[in-house]
Motif scaffolding. Structure first.
Motif, PDB file in Angstrom:
ATOM      1  N   ALA A   1      -8.191  52.935 -42.138  1.00  0.00           N
ATOM      2  CA  ALA A   1      -9.642  52.923 -42.320  1.00  0.00           C
ATOM      3  C   ALA A   1     -10.327  53.916 -41.384  1.00  0.00           C
ATOM      4  CB  ALA A   1     -10.185  51.514 -42.085  1.00  0.00           C
ATOM      5  N   ILE A   2      -9.825  54.026 -40.174  1.00  0.00           N
ATOM      6  CA  ILE A   2     -10.443  54.916 -39.188  1.00  0.00           C
ATOM      7  C   ILE A   2     -10.059  56.372 -39.426  1.00  0.00           C
ATOM      8  CG2 ILE A   2     -10.485  55.520 -36.730  1.00  0.00           C
ATOM      9  CD1 ILE A   2     -10.121  52.516 -36.156  1.00  0.00           C
ATOM     10  N   THR A   3      -8.796  56.615 -39.738  1.00  0.00           N
ATOM     11  CA  THR A   3      -8.320  58.003 -39.879  1.00  0.00           C
ATOM     12  C   THR A   3      -8.502  58.573 -41.279  1.00  0.00           C
ATOM     13  OG1 THR A   3      -6.070  57.276 -40.439  1.00  0.00           O
ATOM     14  CG2 THR A   3      -6.582  57.620 -38.099  1.00  0.00           C
ATOM     15  N   GLY A   4      -8.684  57.694 -42.266  1.00  0.00           N
ATOM     16  CA  GLY A   4      -8.796  58.162 -43.643  1.00  0.00           C
ATOM     17  C   GLY A   4      -7.469  58.447 -44.305  1.00  0.00           C
ATOM     18  N   ARG A   5      -6.380  58.075 -43.674  1.00  0.00           N
ATOM     19  CA  ARG A   5      -5.063  58.268 -44.271  1.00  0.00           C
ATOM     20  C   ARG A   5      -4.877  57.330 -45.455  1.00  0.00           C
ATOM     21  NH1 ARG A   5      -3.183  63.159 -42.711  1.00  0.00           N
ATOM     22  NH2 ARG A   5      -3.376  63.429 -40.451  1.00  0.00           N
ATOM     23  N   ALA A   6      -4.180  57.821 -46.470  1.00  0.00           N
ATOM     24  CA  ALA A   6      -4.056  57.056 -47.712  1.00  0.00           C
ATOM     25  C   ALA A   6      -2.957  56.012 -47.661  1.00  0.00           C
ATOM     26  CB  ALA A   6      -3.808  58.003 -48.887  1.00  0.00           C
ATOM     27  N   SER A   7      -1.897  56.256 -46.892  1.00  0.00           N
ATOM     28  CA  SER A   7      -0.761  55.336 -46.909  1.00  0.00           C
ATOM     29  C   SER A   7      -0.314  55.006 -45.492  1.00  0.00           C
ATOM     30  CB  SER A   7       0.412  55.942 -47.681  1.00  0.00           C
ATOM     31  OG  SER A   7       0.939  57.063 -46.993  1.00  0.00           O
ATOM     32  N   ALA A   8       0.388  53.886 -45.372  1.00  0.00           N
ATOM     33  CA  ALA A   8       0.871  53.447 -44.072  1.00  0.00           C
ATOM     34  C   ALA A   8       1.835  54.457 -43.460  1.00  0.00           C
ATOM     35  CB  ALA A   8       1.544  52.088 -44.214  1.00  0.00           C
TER      36      ALA A   8
ATOM     37  N   ALA B   1      -1.541  57.737 -35.391  1.00  0.00           N
ATOM     38  CA  ALA B   1      -2.540  56.710 -35.107  1.00  0.00           C
ATOM     39  C   ALA B   1      -1.878  55.457 -34.544  1.00  0.00           C
ATOM     40  CB  ALA B   1      -3.315  56.374 -36.379  1.00  0.00           C
ATOM     41  N   THR B   2      -0.735  55.095 -35.110  1.00  0.00           N
ATOM     42  CA  THR B   2       0.009  53.936 -34.607  1.00  0.00           C
ATOM     43  C   THR B   2       0.385  54.129 -33.150  1.00  0.00           C
ATOM     44  OG1 THR B   2       0.911  53.192 -36.731  1.00  0.00           O
ATOM     45  CG2 THR B   2       2.205  52.707 -34.773  1.00  0.00           C
ATOM     46  N   LEU B   3       0.951  55.284 -32.820  1.00  0.00           N
ATOM     47  CA  LEU B   3       1.398  55.525 -31.448  1.00  0.00           C
ATOM     48  C   LEU B   3       0.224  55.515 -30.477  1.00  0.00           C
ATOM     49  CD1 LEU B   3       3.786  56.074 -29.618  1.00  0.00           C
ATOM     50  CD2 LEU B   3       3.519  58.520 -30.102  1.00  0.00           C
ATOM     51  N   SER B   4      -0.896  56.066 -30.891  1.00  0.00           N
ATOM     52  CA  SER B   4      -2.086  56.060 -30.033  1.00  0.00           C
ATOM     53  C   SER B   4      -2.532  54.627 -29.733  1.00  0.00           C
ATOM     54  CB  SER B   4      -3.228  56.818 -30.705  1.00  0.00           C
ATOM     55  OG  SER B   4      -2.912  58.180 -30.860  1.00  0.00           O
ATOM     56  N   ALA B   5      -2.582  53.804 -30.769  1.00  0.00           N
ATOM     57  CA  ALA B   5      -3.002  52.412 -30.590  1.00  0.00           C
ATOM     58  C   ALA B   5      -1.990  51.641 -29.750  1.00  0.00           C
ATOM     59  CB  ALA B   5      -3.191  51.744 -31.952  1.00  0.00           C
ATOM     60  N   GLU B   6      -0.702  51.938 -29.923  1.00  0.00           N
ATOM     61  CA  GLU B   6       0.327  51.241 -29.146  1.00  0.00           C
ATOM     62  C   GLU B   6       0.245  51.597 -27.665  1.00  0.00           C
ATOM     63  OE1 GLU B   6       3.703  50.757 -32.668  1.00  0.00           O
ATOM     64  OE2 GLU B   6       3.786  52.485 -31.296  1.00  0.00           O
ATOM     65  N   ILE B   7       0.025  52.870 -27.362  1.00  0.00           N
ATOM     66  CA  ILE B   7      -0.117  53.280 -25.966  1.00  0.00           C
ATOM     67  C   ILE B   7      -1.349  52.640 -25.343  1.00  0.00           C
ATOM     68  CG2 ILE B   7      -0.569  55.248 -24.445  1.00  0.00           C
ATOM     69  CD1 ILE B   7       2.319  54.949 -25.413  1.00  0.00           C
TER      70      ILE B   7
ATOM     71  N   SER C   1       1.378  48.573 -35.578  1.00  0.00           N
ATOM     72  CA  SER C   1       2.122  49.575 -36.329  1.00  0.00           C
ATOM     73  C   SER C   1       1.776  49.556 -37.818  1.00  0.00           C
ATOM     74  CB  SER C   1       3.628  49.336 -36.142  1.00  0.00           C
ATOM     75  OG  SER C   1       4.383  50.352 -36.757  1.00  0.00           O
ATOM     76  N   ARG C   2       1.255  50.697 -38.315  1.00  0.00           N
ATOM     77  CA  ARG C   2       0.926  50.902 -39.729  1.00  0.00           C
ATOM     78  C   ARG C   2      -0.131  49.949 -40.269  1.00  0.00           C
ATOM     79  NH1 ARG C   2       7.103  51.604 -42.187  1.00  0.00           N
ATOM     80  NH2 ARG C   2       7.741  53.282 -40.788  1.00  0.00           N
TER      81      ARG C   2
END
Length: 232
Positions: free
Chosen positions: A176-183, A189-195, A169-170
């Motif tokens: 790094a992968i998505t290019g998002r600036a903040s947690a 992305a968190t939910l995808s990785a958790e699933i 989570s966060r």
């Protein structure tokens, strides 16, 4: 949804500015759901761990993996589950280390092999232990290290014969992968990785958004059940 509230008495993130108590919490979810609601305490400080044991914490999580043998008699006498976490720096906060995915994987195996043996020699029964590989900067500043570990969760469980906890989570590798600036922008992305972690066999998932994860796990379970029905 039932789960376990996780209390974090001290900051361990790389950019934490102090060692004062952290004012945040997350939730452990056991797919598809846990049957209890209780407390988990995350701390590498022996005095905090003793306090948590005395107050009946259900889980005790040490980011250093319980390295102090002098505490083992008290851990052995306790009843809580122990989350043995791996971190490449072994002691202290997460650091920016440039490690390849293969090297990280080897370090994880070496660490758990040594630490689990030490804990068992100290009288701590194996069935109380839960493995946590660490994620993000606890592994490497290279995102592929976290991806490799997620993909290998099933192998890790088979080789050590223990349940696995995952905390993506966060984490930094998602940004790094998505290019998002903040947690705060890494919810999807968190939910995808958790699933994915759940599909790879994670027994416990620590998350900041238990509602979203619980809903996603219910949908996945419904889809699997429907796919398993005989065709008309």
């Amino acid at each position: 949804m039932a789960g376990t509230i996780s209390i974090l008495p001290m900051r361990s993130r790389m950019h934490a500015r102090s060692s004062r108590p952290a004012r945040r919490s997350s939730t452990l979810v056991r797919p598809p759901a846990m049957s209890m609601r209780s407390r988990s305490v995350d701390s590498f400080l022996p005095e905090v761990q003793r306090f948590a044991i005395a107050r009946g914490a259900a889980f005790l999580n040490d980011i250093q993996g319980f390295p102090d043998p002098s505490l083992y008699p008290e851990l052995a006498a306790a009843s809580c589950r122990l989350v043995v976490m791996h971190a490449v720096q072994r002691r202290g906060r997460a650091q920016r280390l440039e490690l390849a995915a293969d090297e990280v994987w080897d370090r994880i195996y070496d660490f758990f092999g040594e630490r689990l043996a030490a804990l068992e020699r100290g009288g701590i029964t194996r069935e109380r232990l839960i493995l946590d590989t660490g994620m993000g900067f606890f592994l490497s500043n290279r995102p592929e290290a976290s991806l490799r570990v997620l993909a290998g969760l099933g192998r890790l469980k088979r080789d050590f014969g223990l349940p696995v906890l995952v905390s993506v989570s966060r984490k930094s590798f998602l940004r790094a992968i998505t290019g998002r600036a903040s947690a705060s922008e890494t919810g999807a992305a968190t939910l995808s990785a958790e699933i994915y972690a759940a599909e790879m066999g994670a027994d416990y998932i620590r998350t900041h958004d238990p509602g979203a994860l619980a809903d996603a796990l219910k949908i996945m379970a419904a889809l699997r059940a429907d796919a398993a029905r005989p065709s008309a």
